[in-house]
Every structure is written in structure tokens, then in C-alpha cells.
Scaffold this motif. Sequence first.
Motif, PDB file in Angstrom:
ATOM      1  N   SER A  68       0.824  -1.205   0.000  1.00  0.00           N
ATOM      2  CA  SER A  68       0.000   0.000   0.000  1.00  0.00           C
ATOM      3  C   SER A  68       0.854   1.249   0.000  1.00  0.00           C
ATOM      4  O   SER A  68       0.422   2.309  -0.435  1.00  0.00           O
ATOM      5  CB  SER A  68      -0.914   0.000   1.234  1.00  0.00           C
ATOM      6  OG  SER A  68      -0.128  -0.050   2.417  1.00  0.00           O
ATOM      7  N   SER A 584       0.986  13.057 -12.316  1.00  0.00           N
ATOM      8  CA  SER A 584       0.280  12.015 -13.057  1.00  0.00           C
ATOM      9  C   SER A 584       0.255  12.351 -14.544  1.00  0.00           C
ATOM     10  O   SER A 584       0.262  13.512 -14.949  1.00  0.00           O
ATOM     11  CB  SER A 584      -1.146  11.860 -12.525  1.00  0.00           C
ATOM     12  OG  SER A 584      -1.842  13.090 -12.627  1.00  0.00           O
ATOM     13  N   ASN A 597      -0.399   5.644 -13.896  1.00  0.00           N
ATOM     14  CA  ASN A 597      -0.147   6.561 -12.788  1.00  0.00           C
ATOM     15  C   ASN A 597      -0.008   5.882 -11.430  1.00  0.00           C
ATOM     16  O   ASN A 597       0.931   6.139 -10.681  1.00  0.00           O
ATOM     17  CB  ASN A 597      -1.256   7.623 -12.729  1.00  0.00           C
ATOM     18  CG  ASN A 597      -1.140   8.632 -13.854  1.00  0.00           C
ATOM     19  OD1 ASN A 597      -0.042   8.959 -14.276  1.00  0.00           O
ATOM     20  ND2 ASN A 597      -2.269   9.099 -14.356  1.00  0.00           N
ATOM     21  N   THR A 598      -0.940   5.018 -11.105  1.00  0.00           N
ATOM     22  CA  THR A 598      -0.886   4.364  -9.796  1.00  0.00           C
ATOM     23  C   THR A 598       0.338   3.466  -9.686  1.00  0.00           C
ATOM     24  O   THR A 598       1.047   3.475  -8.675  1.00  0.00           O
ATOM     25  CB  THR A 598      -2.164   3.543  -9.557  1.00  0.00           C
ATOM     26  OG1 THR A 598      -3.292   4.419  -9.585  1.00  0.00           O
ATOM     27  CG2 THR A 598      -2.100   2.849  -8.203  1.00  0.00           C
ATOM     28  N   THR A 599       0.597   2.696 -10.731  1.00  0.00           N
ATOM     29  CA  THR A 599       1.722   1.767 -10.709  1.00  0.00           C
ATOM     30  C   THR A 599       3.061   2.490 -10.605  1.00  0.00           C
ATOM     31  O   THR A 599       3.978   2.023  -9.924  1.00  0.00           O
ATOM     32  CB  THR A 599       1.715   0.892 -11.971  1.00  0.00           C
ATOM     33  OG1 THR A 599       0.441   0.254 -12.083  1.00  0.00           O
ATOM     34  CG2 THR A 599       2.804  -0.165 -11.912  1.00  0.00           C
ATOM     35  N   LEU A 606      -5.260  10.976  -8.613  1.00  0.00           N
ATOM     36  CA  LEU A 606      -5.382   9.574  -8.254  1.00  0.00           C
ATOM     37  C   LEU A 606      -6.686   9.342  -7.517  1.00  0.00           C
ATOM     38  O   LEU A 606      -7.168  10.205  -6.787  1.00  0.00           O
ATOM     39  CB  LEU A 606      -4.207   9.138  -7.374  1.00  0.00           C
ATOM     40  CG  LEU A 606      -2.802   9.270  -7.986  1.00  0.00           C
ATOM     41  CD1 LEU A 606      -1.760   8.774  -7.003  1.00  0.00           C
ATOM     42  CD2 LEU A 606      -2.702   8.489  -9.286  1.00  0.00           C
ATOM     43  N   SER A 607      -7.260   8.178  -7.699  1.00  0.00           N
ATOM     44  CA  SER A 607      -8.517   7.853  -7.033  1.00  0.00           C
ATOM     45  C   SER A 607      -8.279   7.642  -5.542  1.00  0.00           C
ATOM     46  O   SER A 607      -7.387   6.882  -5.157  1.00  0.00           O
ATOM     47  CB  SER A 607      -9.120   6.581  -7.641  1.00  0.00           C
ATOM     48  OG  SER A 607      -9.324   6.739  -9.028  1.00  0.00           O
ATOM     49  N   LYS A 610      -5.874   6.387  -2.888  1.00  0.00           N
ATOM     50  CA  LYS A 610      -4.541   6.232  -3.446  1.00  0.00           C
ATOM     51  C   LYS A 610      -3.725   7.509  -3.276  1.00  0.00           C
ATOM     52  O   LYS A 610      -4.209   8.612  -3.531  1.00  0.00           O
ATOM     53  CB  LYS A 610      -4.629   5.881  -4.933  1.00  0.00           C
ATOM     54  CG  LYS A 610      -5.219   4.498  -5.207  1.00  0.00           C
ATOM     55  CD  LYS A 610      -4.212   3.413  -4.894  1.00  0.00           C
ATOM     56  CE  LYS A 610      -4.740   2.047  -5.327  1.00  0.00           C
ATOM     57  NZ  LYS A 610      -3.782   0.968  -5.032  1.00  0.00           N
ATOM     58  N   GLU A 611      -2.487   7.349  -2.842  1.00  0.00           N
ATOM     59  CA  GLU A 611      -1.561   8.462  -2.740  1.00  0.00           C
ATOM     60  C   GLU A 611      -0.209   8.023  -3.259  1.00  0.00           C
ATOM     61  O   GLU A 611       0.118   6.836  -3.262  1.00  0.00           O
ATOM     62  CB  GLU A 611      -1.426   8.935  -1.286  1.00  0.00           C
ATOM     63  CG  GLU A 611      -2.625   9.709  -0.777  1.00  0.00           C
ATOM     64  CD  GLU A 611      -2.315  10.403   0.545  1.00  0.00           C
ATOM     65  OE1 GLU A 611      -1.127  10.510   0.888  1.00  0.00           O
ATOM     66  OE2 GLU A 611      -3.255  10.835   1.206  1.00  0.00           O
TER      67      GLU A 611
END
Length: 735
Positions: A68, A584, A597-599, A606-607, A610-611
Motif C-alpha cells: 500500500s 500524473s 499513474n498508480t503503478t 489519483l482515485s 490512493k496516494e
Amino acid sequence: MFSPISKALNPSLSLRAKIHLIWIPHSLKLTTTRTMSTQRVFQLKFEPLTGKSEWIVIDENEDVPETSQEPLLATTSYLDMLNDSCRNSAYRLAIEKTVTKPCHVLDIGAGTGLLSMMAARAMGSGDSTAKHNTEGMVTACESYLPMVKLLRKVMHINGMGRNINVINKRSDELTVGVDVVSRADVLVSEILDSELLGEGLIPTLQHAHDMLLVENPLVVPFRATTYGQLVESTSLWKLHDLHTNEAKASDGIHLVPTGLHTILRVKSQQYAMHCDAITKEIKLLSEPFKIFEFDFWKRPDSHGETELHIKATDDGRVNAVVSWWVLQLDQEGTIFYSTAPRWISSPINTSTKDWCDHWKQCVWFVQGKGMPICKGEEVLLNASHTETSISYNLNPKIPRTEVTQDNLKTEDFQLILPPERIAIYGDGEWRLCMLTAIRNALSQRAQPLCVVADDSVFSTICIAHLSKTAHVLSLFPGLGDRGAQYLETVADANGFSMDHVEVLRKRKTCWTMDDTHQKKVDLLIGEPYYYGNDGMLPWQNLRFWKERTMLDPILSEDVLIMPRKGILKACAMSLPDLWNSRRSLSKIEGFDHAVVNTTLGACGDLSPPKEGPSLPFFIWQCGEIKELSEVFTVMEFDHSKPISQCHGKALVEFTKPGICHGFALWIDWVMDVENSIVLSTGPDKRYWKQGVKLLATPVTVGTKGFGRTGECCSTLIEASFDPSSGEVNIQHTFS
């Protein structure tokens, strides 16, 4: 923590990935197995608080493991590279100029597939609505499985997979007639590091020209040229000349005794660095000079040498060679990209447009105090390159009597440390603090058993030098036998006998009195410093706290522990360059990249929840920076007790108006019970990396009582430390 294998292990077998090295044992290599239908990659998982590492399996058909706090690819510089608009537009223009008709294009080190998609679009084969053209195709070669998974997602979202064949292999594993139907007409690639050659550019091009490309292929880029400049800089000199700086300290500790000046030194190599950050501390002693030229359109040589006669433009002492490269992307020489420092005035120097972290300048240190030169004097620079690196040898044209090297033979033992560690060991203020703290601790014990829990050779020598009755047990978890051999070599010069110093050769998870000759430990010491952990987050040096806990069964009731505690400090910062390099992604030259972006650990858009992760950076090298608050305490780590979960919070008021992009975090080490000796690793200390927590969205802030409508005047910071993972979770609320 998951750490991708670094190209530094075996550059000729490069993963073609922009990877920030976190920690990796030099003896380990990437292991890949394949079956008829799937591929498996063994990925190294490292536990920062214990120093343990283990291999895990990443299967082609399984999701990439993430925590996380830190996605697997967040520590790479892919994101920064993809945010480099100058790079992206230069490649697009060159590809469109080069790929003008249907052909076979090979993309080596495809990453997210950006160059492959540019090539496919340029010949019309990437348009899913266009008529299928069997003559036009793109082969995208990417060896790193987690990136291949991401690449396929990007291809799918952009509808570009029809004529792009993705191959999860190294390029030197490709075989014409097996992996690809024919030799490629065009090569597009971006396998360059700050030094140019470190990602295996030469062996990659050699194999490609021998086995994968047609004769006289078209290429993007077309050519790369390296340049250099002689400079004088006290800041750079301190990063390698420990002997001279130690002599100034005059404290009786000799890490590099007379006659053994290079027993503790930096590796002879180029070091990537943002030289723009120290422009005011650099004196230019020559005009820029051309060093090597590498043509991508033909097979390069594995080795090369050149001899340059350079005229000094000013009096001074040459401490370093600063180098950079210029990329010519098209054959005609109209499209360029440069990594030159900002002081270079040139129409092709694009470095003035955007700050980026994936390519920097490089610094080669000149031995010792450097070489004195006079204005108008000509000096001789010998430059040579191997398949993966460039090195220099600077000699005056007329021999001088000044000695710049010592009597240590090259075949003798040498302990190699990073430049920042050499600078710390040569810093008089730091040495005085450590010396005072250790002396004060020793004065409270008659015949102490002292354990040095980390890789601090300074602490070990200091204890043995100051106390003839102390017995020192050094764990040296990273240095091991090398640390022991070093101590044996410098013992006489520091006035101690190895009879009183012992280096534990074997790592343990459980300690008993048998390990300490039936004696309890009176003094437990660390800086803390762990060899090989230089690129890690500040709180991952709380490994010392974990070590202290493991040693608990053999500690005396009144044991003195140094450092006594760690204090997590922070400061609100304006970091526009760093934030923009980590922001992003949306469209890159017309191709949607939002899926990455998240990966890749991006900030912004970000949703929830998610940070972006906290990442290690030298704040002083992060481009434009500005402190927006006073330094504040987040939480404390009490080393007098076993490691435990910690929490902290602080209400922070902004002291300067501006745009807040995030927080810099570091640890101040309190060395004594009286809290009188504190060693800070904050942004004003250049030799430590800080942790950076970037905001999802920058916030406009103002000072209390003077803030305008819509500006935040304070923020509440809450943090927690998880002793099982070593992670620090940071939450913030603006008001």
C-alpha cells in the motif's frame, strides 16, 4: 520493499529500465525461467529493518505485487522520463521524420511503448481503422516483466496493439526467424543513462547491428556526443579527498593514515549529479570540449581512447571533470536533446527548459587536492571508454613536482564508500560531535563491552582509540570481512590493538551471552549507517532500533545506547520541479498514459485513497525549492526501549506564502541522554537523502493573519510508524 535488479550488476545484460537503485547485493542476478506458455521472474524483496532479502516469483499471468505504501515501479524513474516533454517531442519529431513509409521498426527497451506507438502511428500501422498493411510492423522489446504488463495496458487503451509485437526478452535474446520475422529497417531506442553508456548502449547496438538490423539501417537517435569541462569546486572536492579534510580535523582519528591515503576512497567512476544546484560553487577552468562521439547507425567499438589538449581559461585547481551529452536524433542534425548544465550557452541546450531527474550531469573526481593550473596553460586529458563507462586521466603537459597520489599500490586492500559517506567522514563538525558523544559515554564505564551495531568504521576506530580498556564488538552487517580487513590495516596508525576489537563474521537473529564472552553489553553505538543503504528513506535507518531490539537479551540494565533516540522532522516545501516530474500522466504526444499513474507512484489525479509513495531525494538537488514552514517534529523513536509502533501529530503554521507541493522528512539523531548532541540529516545537510511526500494536488498557502481568501494557513500532520514493515505513513489535512 521490492527492488528491481539494477543494471549496475551486469550492464551488458541490462534490463533497459530507468531504475533508482534502492539496495542490492552485487553478487545477485536476475533469474528468469520460461515454460511453453508463461514466464516467471524472480524479484528481490528487501526488508529494510532487518537487512534480509528473499526472492519472490512474479508470474506473467499474475498481478504484480505491491504494498500500500510503495508500488513496485514507484522507485524507478520511468515517471520522470515520461514527464520530460522536451525528450518526448524530440523523439516524436525525429521518428516522424525517419519513419515515412511502412517498414519493420525495432524498439529496444520499449518501456510503456511510447516510441513504438510513435513509430506505428508514423507509418499508419497503428491506426486500428486504417487498412491493414502487412509491410509495416513494430517489434517492441522489453525485458522487465512488470513493465511489460504495464506496456500491454497502454497499448490496449490506445488501440495500438494491432501491428506492435511485444516481446518480453532482452534484445540480445532475440532471434530472427524465431522471435521476429525479419531484420528491422529502423531502430528506435532510449537506453541511455546520465553517463550515456551505463545501460548497455554499446553491447546492445553491437548485437542489434550484428543480428537484428538490416545493413545501413535508419536509427533514432542518430548520434550521441559527450562533452566535458574542467572545474574547481570545494563542494566536489570534499566528496572524495578524505585525507586532506581529515588532516584539518586534527582529532587523532586516522581513517586514511599517512601512506594509506586511498585505503578508504570512492570508486573511480563518473557520478550523476545535478551540477546546476552548485553553480555558484563551481569555477570554470576551461571551455567545454568534445570527448567521444557514438554513432547509432553503425556498429560501435567496445573500447575507445582519445587524447585532448585543453587550455586553461583561468587560474585554479582542477577538482573535477563535469561531463554531459548531446543527442542528435535525426540524420540531418536539426533535432537535438542536451543534458548540459544551465551555464552552457548553446542553441541545442534544451536543459534550460525542464528540470528532470532521469538524466543529470556527471562528475569525475580528480585525485587528492586536485591539479593546479594557470591561465593559458595547456593540460593533457586522456579519456577512455569501455562498453559501459567513461573514465579520465588528467595529467599536466609539463610534469610537476606536486604529488597527487600516495604510496598505496593498486593491488593493496581498499574499502570503497560512496562520495557522500567520504564527505561525512571528512566533516570536522560531524566528527567532533561523534567524538564528543563517544568520549562522554566511555567516561561512564570502566572496562566496557561496546557493540557497534551498524557499518560505522569511524565509531569502531574512535572507541578503540579513546579507550585502552574497552572491548569492541563490531557487527558490520554490510561491510563484513571488508570492514575487518580495513580495521586490521589502520589499527597501528590509530594506536589500538586488534586484541580489543572483534568483528562478528556471522549474522544472527538471536543473541546469547556466548556471543559476548559471557559479558553484558555496556555501550551500544551506531551513527546509524548501513553500507549499501544510501538510497533508502531516512526512517529505514531505524534498522538500528531493530538491531537494538534483537540485542536486548545481552544488554546490561544500565546500557548506554547511542543514538538515544531518533526524531522525525519535517518541513513544508515548495517543490515545483520535483512535483512536475512526478505528476500524473494523461496524454503524451497524443497517447493516453493515465493507466500507468498508480503503478508508477504518480501524484495528482489519483482515485482516493490512493496516494503517491514517499521517495528518497537529495532536496538540494531537486531544482527550485522553498521552505514554507518552520522545521517541526512529527514523532520520536525511543531507542532505550525495544522497537514498537509509534504515532505523532503536529499542527504546522506556514511562515511564507507560496505553493505547497509536499513535505521533506528526515531524522535527527539525538546521541546522548542530555539531548545536547544532535546530528541532523535535514535538507541543509547535503550528504543525506531526505524523504519526500508529495501532495496529490499542490495547495496555495499563506501566513496566519495575512493569508488571502482561499489560502491555507496551517496543516495538521499525522504520522504512524509500523515496526513490522519499517514504513512511515503520513497523512495531512490543510486548513
